[in-house]
Enzyme design. Sequence first.
Site, PDB file in Angstrom:
ATOM      1  N   ASN A  63      37.421  35.614  27.793  1.00  0.00           N
ATOM      2  CA  ASN A  63      36.477  34.544  27.470  1.00  0.00           C
ATOM      3  C   ASN A  63      35.127  34.710  28.151  1.00  0.00           C
ATOM      4  OD1 ASN A  63      38.605  33.948  29.531  1.00  0.00           O
ATOM      5  ND2 ASN A  63      37.205  32.286  30.068  1.00  0.00           N
TER       6      ASN A  63
ATOM      7  N   HIS B   9      39.690  24.147  19.112  1.00  0.00           N
ATOM      8  CA  HIS B   9      38.277  23.838  19.347  1.00  0.00           C
ATOM      9  C   HIS B   9      37.412  25.071  19.598  1.00  0.00           C
ATOM     10  CE1 HIS B   9      37.695  23.942  23.868  1.00  0.00           C
ATOM     11  NE2 HIS B   9      39.016  23.957  23.824  1.00  0.00           N
TER      12      HIS B   9
ATOM     13  N   SER C 186      43.871  28.010  20.121  1.00  0.00           N
ATOM     14  CA  SER C 186      43.321  26.670  20.309  1.00  0.00           C
ATOM     15  C   SER C 186      42.342  26.341  19.195  1.00  0.00           C
ATOM     16  CB  SER C 186      42.614  26.620  21.666  1.00  0.00           C
ATOM     17  OG  SER C 186      42.004  25.359  21.856  1.00  0.00           O
TER      18      SER C 186
ATOM     19  N   GLN D 283      40.549  33.259  22.504  1.00  0.00           N
ATOM     20  CA  GLN D 283      39.221  33.758  22.099  1.00  0.00           C
ATOM     21  C   GLN D 283      39.279  34.686  20.890  1.00  0.00           C
ATOM     22  OE1 GLN D 283      36.159  32.917  23.139  1.00  0.00           O
ATOM     23  NE2 GLN D 283      36.891  31.523  24.727  1.00  0.00           N
TER      24      GLN D 283
ATOM     25  N   THR E 298      54.642  12.326  19.809  1.00  0.00           N
ATOM     26  CA  THR E 298      54.272  12.124  18.413  1.00  0.00           C
ATOM     27  C   THR E 298      53.149  13.090  18.056  1.00  0.00           C
ATOM     28  OG1 THR E 298      54.918   9.828  18.617  1.00  0.00           O
ATOM     29  CG2 THR E 298      53.496  10.381  16.749  1.00  0.00           C
TER      30      THR E 298
ATOM     31  N   GLY F 262      44.995  25.285  24.144  1.00  0.00           N
ATOM     32  CA  GLY F 262      45.302  26.611  24.659  1.00  0.00           C
ATOM     33  C   GLY F 262      45.948  26.556  26.038  1.00  0.00           C
TER      34      GLY F 262
ATOM     35  N   CYS G 197      33.602  28.219  37.435  1.00  0.00           N
ATOM     36  CA  CYS G 197      33.696  27.148  36.440  1.00  0.00           C
ATOM     37  C   CYS G 197      32.387  26.375  36.461  1.00  0.00           C
ATOM     38  CB  CYS G 197      34.867  26.235  36.721  1.00  0.00           C
ATOM     39  SG  CYS G 197      34.933  25.657  38.396  1.00  0.00           S
TER      40      CYS G 197
HETATM   41  C1  PLP Z   1      39.325  27.938  26.157  1.00  0.00           C
HETATM   42  C2  PLP Z   1      40.389  28.881  26.592  1.00  0.00           C
HETATM   43  C3  PLP Z   1      41.661  28.400  27.008  1.00  0.00           C
HETATM   44  C4  PLP Z   1      41.954  26.940  27.086  1.00  0.00           C
HETATM   45  O1  PLP Z   1      42.059  26.333  25.832  1.00  0.00           O
HETATM   46  P1  PLP Z   1      42.003  24.728  25.736  1.00  0.00           P
HETATM   47  O2  PLP Z   1      42.345  24.447  24.317  1.00  0.00           O
HETATM   48  O3  PLP Z   1      40.611  24.322  26.109  1.00  0.00           O
HETATM   49  O4  PLP Z   1      43.029  24.221  26.696  1.00  0.00           O
HETATM   50  C5  PLP Z   1      42.613  29.326  27.367  1.00  0.00           C
HETATM   51  N1  PLP Z   1      42.363  30.634  27.339  1.00  0.00           N
HETATM   52  C6  PLP Z   1      41.178  31.140  26.942  1.00  0.00           C
HETATM   53  C7  PLP Z   1      40.973  32.604  26.912  1.00  0.00           C
HETATM   54  C8  PLP Z   1      40.154  30.273  26.575  1.00  0.00           C
HETATM   55  O5  PLP Z   1      38.967  30.770  26.207  1.00  0.00           O
END
Ligand code: PLP
Length: 398
Positions: free
Chosen positions: A152, A202, A200, A180, A238, A72, A326
């Site tokens: 988030n 994960h 994203s 999110q 890649t 993300g 954070c």
């Molecule tokens: C987690 C998050 C990101 C970052 O995503 P990553 O894949 O960890 O770099 C960006 N924006 C929001 C709103 C998020 O919750």
Amino acid sequence: MSRTVYLDNASTTPVRPEVLKAMLPYFSEQFGNPSSIYPLGQRASDAVAEARATLADILGAKPREVFFTSGGSEADNWAIKGVAHANRDKGRHIITSAIEHHAVLHACQALEKDGFEVTYLPVDKDGMVRPEDFRAAIRPDTVLASIMAANNEIGTIQPIAQLASIAREHGVIFHTDAVQAFCHEPLDVNGLGVDLLSASAHKIGGPKGAGLLYIRKGVRVDNLIDGGQQERGKRATTENVPGIVGFAKAAELAASELDQERSRVVELRDHAIERILAEIPHARLNGSPRSRLANNVNVSFEFIEGEGMLLQLAARGICVSSGSACTSGSLDPSHVLLAIGLPHEVAHGSLRMTLGRDTTASDVDFAVDELVGVIANLRMMSPLYEDFRHGKVPSLLS
Ligand SMILES: *Cc1c(COP(=O)(O)O)cnc(C)c1O
């Protein structure tokens, strides 16, 4: 045996077993480079193409509009820096909100050092961007707006379709950080009318290190990573084939279960919120009560130090996060909680619980039971709470 309850799904989620299974062959037997012309390479290339088609379909996009990234943060950086630089002949003004993820805020700050001007829109007490504020901020030299689909920290869902339509009226390119919201809320790039969108893997049961940027056909975006001809010459390196395959699998599963899972989780969320507000005095819910992610609980407690609360909860096996900027030991209160008007002291005593696929009603009750005890403990030891009880300091809430 002690119990661990994971309630930090906005930070990351476990890779689902089906996702891991889909990924595994691409680490070993099917390890080919998608750019190679022999069958081993072509099988990897086919897997990437299939994943791209799956993700495009979920977003209502064309496969050619989906570009894979490392996550993300990269998608946000690429969207913002790429659009700003590619369109700098048209203007150097950007609009975003005060409550964006740092991937967006810090990308904007980097552009400010580079001669761009950025307007950071305020939000209302629920964390909503007001469309009239957005409209008023647009100038003749505005080239880009970036407003997140859902926050988030506090879970507030923004009126993206309305904001994107205002942007379009004025010829402003519109990006949304949907990390999110993707596969948590229904999203269709045409229904929303957005030009770019970040997601994203994960955050939806996929692996870390995989993400995507949707770029509407015709939108000019400079490259962030130059090199080979991968991603149609727009993003070299890649391909992360296992990550991409896992991302698509996770999205496919989550999209097909979206409605059912959302209703299940909303019920748990509302139960948690009701119990916390009923059983813990001097507490408030942060974020919109209505326009809210299904899995987000964010509450502030007066007369509480967030750090102490998290540590005590962690000692009881409960994984949650606080309202700090954070998790890296920063003691600054969250920019999001300050933006919705919380005083520093209250923002410091904040807690975010984000539920996931594996969360049960018993997990929620366990966490709330422990939370009630932790808050009572901490307040018993707090000189500030003592002063409050003796009428020496007022409550900042209510
Ligand atoms: C987690 C998050 C990101 C970052 O995503 P990553 O894949 O960890 O770099 C960006 N924006 C929001 C709103 C998020 O919750």
